[in-house]
Scaffold this active site. Sequence first.
Site, short mmCIF file in Angstrom:
data_model
loop_
_atom_site.label_atom_id
_atom_site.label_comp_id
_atom_site.label_asym_id
_atom_site.label_seq_id
_atom_site.Cartn_x
_atom_site.Cartn_y
_atom_site.Cartn_z
CE LYS A 50 47.79 -11.55 5.69
NZ LYS A 50 46.15 -12.74 5.26
CB SER A 125 47.93 -15.98 6.02
OG SER A 125 46.66 -15.16 5.28
CB SER A 149 43.78 -15.50 4.86
OG SER A 149 44.67 -16.28 4.68
N1 GLN Z 1 45.45 -21.13 3.43
C1 GLN Z 1 45.30 -20.87 2.26
C2 GLN Z 1 46.86 -20.98 1.64
O1 GLN Z 1 47.35 -21.19 2.13
C3 GLN Z 1 44.34 -19.71 2.27
C4 GLN Z 1 45.20 -18.22 2.30
C5 GLN Z 1 44.91 -17.15 2.15
O2 GLN Z 1 43.89 -16.81 1.99
N2 GLN Z 1 45.49 -16.29 2.40
O3 GLN Z 1 46.66 -20.50 0.69
#
Ligand code: GLN
Length: 447
Positions: A50, A125, A149
Amino acid sequence: MITLKEALTLNKEELNKFKDELRSKIEANKELNAYIDIQSIGGGIPIAIKDNIQVKEWSVTSGSKILQGYIAPYNATVIEKMLEAGLSPFGRCNMDEFAMGSTTESSFYGKTQNPHASDRVPGGSSGGSAAAVGAGLAIAALGSDTGGSIRQPAAFCGIVGMKPTYGRVSRYGLGAYASSLDQIGPMTQNVEDAAILYDIISGSDTKDSTNAQKNDKVVAHLNADRKLTIAVLPEYIKNATQDVKDAYSKAIEALKVQGHTIVEREMMDAKYDISAYYITATAEAATNLARYDGIRYGNRVEGKNLEETFYNTRSEGFGDEVKRRILLGNFVLSSGYYEAYYVKAQKTRQMIKDEYTKIFNDVDLILSPVAPSVAPKFGALANPMDMYLSDIYTISVNLAGLPALSLPITKNSEGLPVGLQLIASAYDEQTLFDGALSLEKGVAYKA
Ligand code: GLN
């Protein structure tokens, strides 16, 4: 695609041949946009990374314009541990800007397609990592999970995604979003591979002061035949779509057939999780992202004076979602509202932790949805509020710091994967992987 376990048996020649084929396959599937680029280092087994994990001499940008051109000066601890184990970072995967999002649509590099349907999101994400593994363009990948995410894109792309207990895996070299919630974890084709990669990246690190300094490993003790007590949540799953409810029933049946004891439990209304999470996460994000001011980090856009330089740099460098969260985070931390929002969110966080502790008094694992639905179409979560609400089933795990693993259970009538997660008590990754192996066997999901 060969598994990580199989890849570990290849000799140098076979590995090089495999890498060449992999490159051509990635090239032939460019429209998926799972990879930002391929920047292979070392001769090891290629693992997708990532874009918020530091790999020395790679361009690493957290999916943001503000970090274009930034070259990582050191390796994250997880990368060092991978290199020691004969794995090497191979390509950089797309993600929501600074890991803020649930669809990968907020990336500077454009959206990534779901490998099962080109008009749908891969989740986020860590959408690029999930799409790469789901499309057969990576043996395995690393993602990060602040509020789901890793687990949610894994569920949308039909792969396994695991979020370790907070503190199990060093955060050194991970681009910080919300430091009390962030964890790096494996995204793989199956549960055993997840355990293998988890063993490699987890463990002590003095460079991360929140690291638990624990070095116990799971692979040597994996046991799919252990009989466990698993809690199901009939009330809590009511807000999920029929696709998810069907998968839930299928998983319960499979667990029963595997000889586990199923018990019913309840959790507090998940709407409080959303508020506690989005206050905590944005407060920490506002603080963490203050360093991108064009002086310390980030591409500088000069102004007439220092204040204007800050303003120009941040206005041009950050996307809308990131700006929204910085504003929200600074608001909940401001002196007039700190007690009303931030302090209350921390109290709610403690209540969520207590609730899990109570359930884990007499159960080994909890079976829960990952997302309320299958992967939505592009644009369906364009309203930020809808997007935040879609995190309803993943964020309490981060607030409580627990380990959880998302695995594919079935496909719906349109052929879209539906994943569910198992949640374990803190530092009980062994039981998590044992139960997940058994569930994987029981549901016999076909990719
Ligand atoms: N969708 C969640 C957020 O936007 C989780 C994102 C994540 O785990 N990085 O904060």
